[in-house]
Write a protein that holds these residues in place. Structure first.
Motif, short mmCIF file in Angstrom:
data_model
loop_
_atom_site.label_atom_id
_atom_site.label_comp_id
_atom_site.label_asym_id
_atom_site.label_seq_id
_atom_site.Cartn_x
_atom_site.Cartn_y
_atom_site.Cartn_z
N ALA A 98 0.98 -1.05 0.09
CA ALA A 98 -0.02 -0.45 -0.08
C ALA A 98 1.07 0.66 0.22
O ALA A 98 0.70 2.00 -0.83
CB ALA A 98 -1.25 0.01 1.05
N LYS A 99 1.88 1.39 0.53
CA LYS A 99 2.71 2.34 0.66
C LYS A 99 4.00 2.74 -0.77
O LYS A 99 3.82 3.74 -0.74
CB LYS A 99 3.27 2.25 1.92
CG LYS A 99 3.40 2.66 2.90
CD LYS A 99 4.59 2.57 4.54
CE LYS A 99 3.58 2.59 5.92
NZ LYS A 99 4.02 2.36 6.60
N ALA A 100 4.10 1.51 -1.19
CA ALA A 100 4.70 1.79 -2.48
C ALA A 100 3.36 1.98 -2.94
O ALA A 100 3.77 2.88 -4.48
CB ALA A 100 5.10 0.12 -2.81
N ALA A 101 2.33 1.96 -3.44
CA ALA A 101 1.50 2.01 -4.22
C ALA A 101 0.84 3.50 -4.09
O ALA A 101 0.95 4.51 -5.15
CB ALA A 101 0.07 1.40 -4.25
N LEU A 102 1.16 4.24 -2.76
CA LEU A 102 1.03 5.56 -2.31
C LEU A 102 2.10 6.37 -3.20
O LEU A 102 2.07 7.49 -4.03
CB LEU A 102 1.13 5.52 -1.05
CG LEU A 102 1.01 7.17 -0.06
CD1 LEU A 102 -0.75 8.19 -1.10
CD2 LEU A 102 0.82 7.27 0.97
N GLU A 103 3.19 5.57 -3.10
CA GLU A 103 4.60 6.46 -3.51
C GLU A 103 4.04 6.54 -5.20
O GLU A 103 4.54 7.65 -6.29
CB GLU A 103 6.13 6.48 -2.89
CG GLU A 103 6.02 6.46 -1.83
CD GLU A 103 7.79 5.94 -1.21
OE1 GLU A 103 8.58 5.38 -2.03
OE2 GLU A 103 7.70 5.22 -0.12
N ALA A 104 3.98 5.45 -5.82
CA ALA A 104 3.94 5.53 -7.06
C ALA A 104 2.85 6.36 -7.48
O ALA A 104 2.55 6.66 -8.91
CB ALA A 104 3.58 4.30 -8.27
N ALA A 105 1.49 6.37 -6.78
CA ALA A 105 0.87 7.40 -7.39
C ALA A 105 1.04 8.50 -7.01
O ALA A 105 0.98 9.69 -8.17
CB ALA A 105 -0.45 7.02 -6.52
N THR A 110 -0.26 14.88 -12.13
CA THR A 110 -1.36 15.43 -11.94
C THR A 110 -2.55 14.96 -13.36
O THR A 110 -3.10 15.18 -14.33
CB THR A 110 -1.69 16.88 -11.92
OG1 THR A 110 -0.67 17.46 -10.88
CG2 THR A 110 -2.60 17.09 -11.09
N GLY A 111 -3.75 14.88 -12.27
CA GLY A 111 -5.01 14.01 -12.97
C GLY A 111 -5.69 12.89 -12.10
O GLY A 111 -5.22 12.60 -10.98
N ASP A 112 -7.40 13.05 -12.79
CA ASP A 112 -7.88 11.93 -12.12
C ASP A 112 -7.79 11.05 -11.81
O ASP A 112 -7.85 10.12 -10.55
CB ASP A 112 -9.57 12.27 -12.33
CG ASP A 112 -10.88 13.38 -13.38
OD1 ASP A 112 -9.97 14.15 -12.37
OD2 ASP A 112 -11.46 13.42 -13.75
N GLU A 113 -6.74 10.14 -12.78
CA GLU A 113 -6.70 9.46 -12.72
C GLU A 113 -5.40 8.90 -11.51
O GLU A 113 -5.25 7.93 -9.94
CB GLU A 113 -6.12 8.22 -13.82
CG GLU A 113 -4.95 6.77 -13.34
CD GLU A 113 -5.43 6.09 -14.62
OE1 GLU A 113 -4.20 5.06 -14.09
OE2 GLU A 113 -5.52 6.51 -15.58
N ARG A 114 -4.32 9.77 -11.15
CA ARG A 114 -3.57 9.73 -9.69
C ARG A 114 -4.75 10.08 -9.01
O ARG A 114 -4.16 9.77 -7.59
CB ARG A 114 -3.30 11.56 -10.44
CG ARG A 114 -1.70 11.86 -8.83
CD ARG A 114 -0.98 12.76 -9.03
NE ARG A 114 0.15 13.36 -8.53
CZ ARG A 114 0.04 13.94 -6.81
NH1 ARG A 114 -1.00 14.85 -6.78
NH2 ARG A 114 1.25 13.86 -6.90
N ARG A 119 -6.80 8.46 -3.57
CA ARG A 119 -7.40 7.56 -2.43
C ARG A 119 -7.16 6.21 -2.02
O ARG A 119 -7.52 6.29 -1.40
CB ARG A 119 -8.31 7.99 -3.29
CG ARG A 119 -8.47 9.56 -3.05
CD ARG A 119 -10.03 10.31 -3.49
NE ARG A 119 -10.96 9.63 -4.31
CZ ARG A 119 -11.13 9.53 -6.18
NH1 ARG A 119 -10.73 11.31 -5.72
NH2 ARG A 119 -11.08 9.24 -6.23
N ARG A 120 -6.99 5.37 -2.87
CA ARG A 120 -7.09 3.98 -2.94
C ARG A 120 -5.62 3.99 -1.72
O ARG A 120 -6.42 2.88 -1.32
CB ARG A 120 -7.40 3.29 -3.85
CG ARG A 120 -8.93 3.28 -4.94
CD ARG A 120 -8.85 2.26 -5.74
NE ARG A 120 -9.67 2.20 -6.50
CZ ARG A 120 -9.52 2.06 -7.72
NH1 ARG A 120 -8.82 1.23 -9.16
NH2 ARG A 120 -12.05 2.04 -8.15
#
Length: 132
Positions: A98-105, A110-114, A119-120
């Motif tokens: 989850a922390k790795a996914a946060l760093e990747a995000a 910038t945008g809706d997908e980011r 948020r996830r």
């Protein structure tokens, strides 16, 4: 409180592929598009959109924490249904992932997908930390 008066909420947390959790609870807290919402026995009927966030269910066995990827929350009588495409109980969340996914995000343009990925990942981290 639910045990004292003999009535509680019947709660189901359902993802597209499985029933994640089902049982009796005294309270449910979830984040909707309108803000945080607490549901107690006797709550008025409601249908609301959920955001990507942590959900907290105060069950007779203890507090259940989960992360949901949006969806719907329905209250009818003392039945609460949380319907989502994907949900994880706190004990199913791998905090390092989850922390790795946060760093990747955070590194995405910038945008809706980011924002969705942020948020996830944040919801998963919050659910895991509250439970731990």
């Amino acid at each position: 409180m639910a045990d004292e008066i003999g009535t509680g909420l019947q709660v189901e947390l359902v993802a597209a592929d499985r029933t994640v959790w089902s049982g009796e609870a005294s309270m449910v807290i979830a984040r909707t598009t309108e803000g945080d919402l607490g549901v107690l026995p006797g709550h008025a009927p409601l249908l609301s959109l959920l955001t990507e966030a942590a959900v907290e269910i105060s069950s007779v066995e203890g507090v259940v924490h989960a992360a949901v990827d949006g969806g719907f929350l329905s209250v009818a009588g003392d039945r609460v249904s949380i319907l989502t495409e994907h949900a994880l109980l706190a004990e199913e969340i791998k905090i390092d992932e989850a922390k790795a996914a946060l760093e990747a995000a955070e590194g995405m343009p910038t945008g809706d997908e980011r924002e969705l990925h942020l948020r996830r990942a944040q919801a998963r981290i919050r659910a895991a930390e509250k439970a731990g």
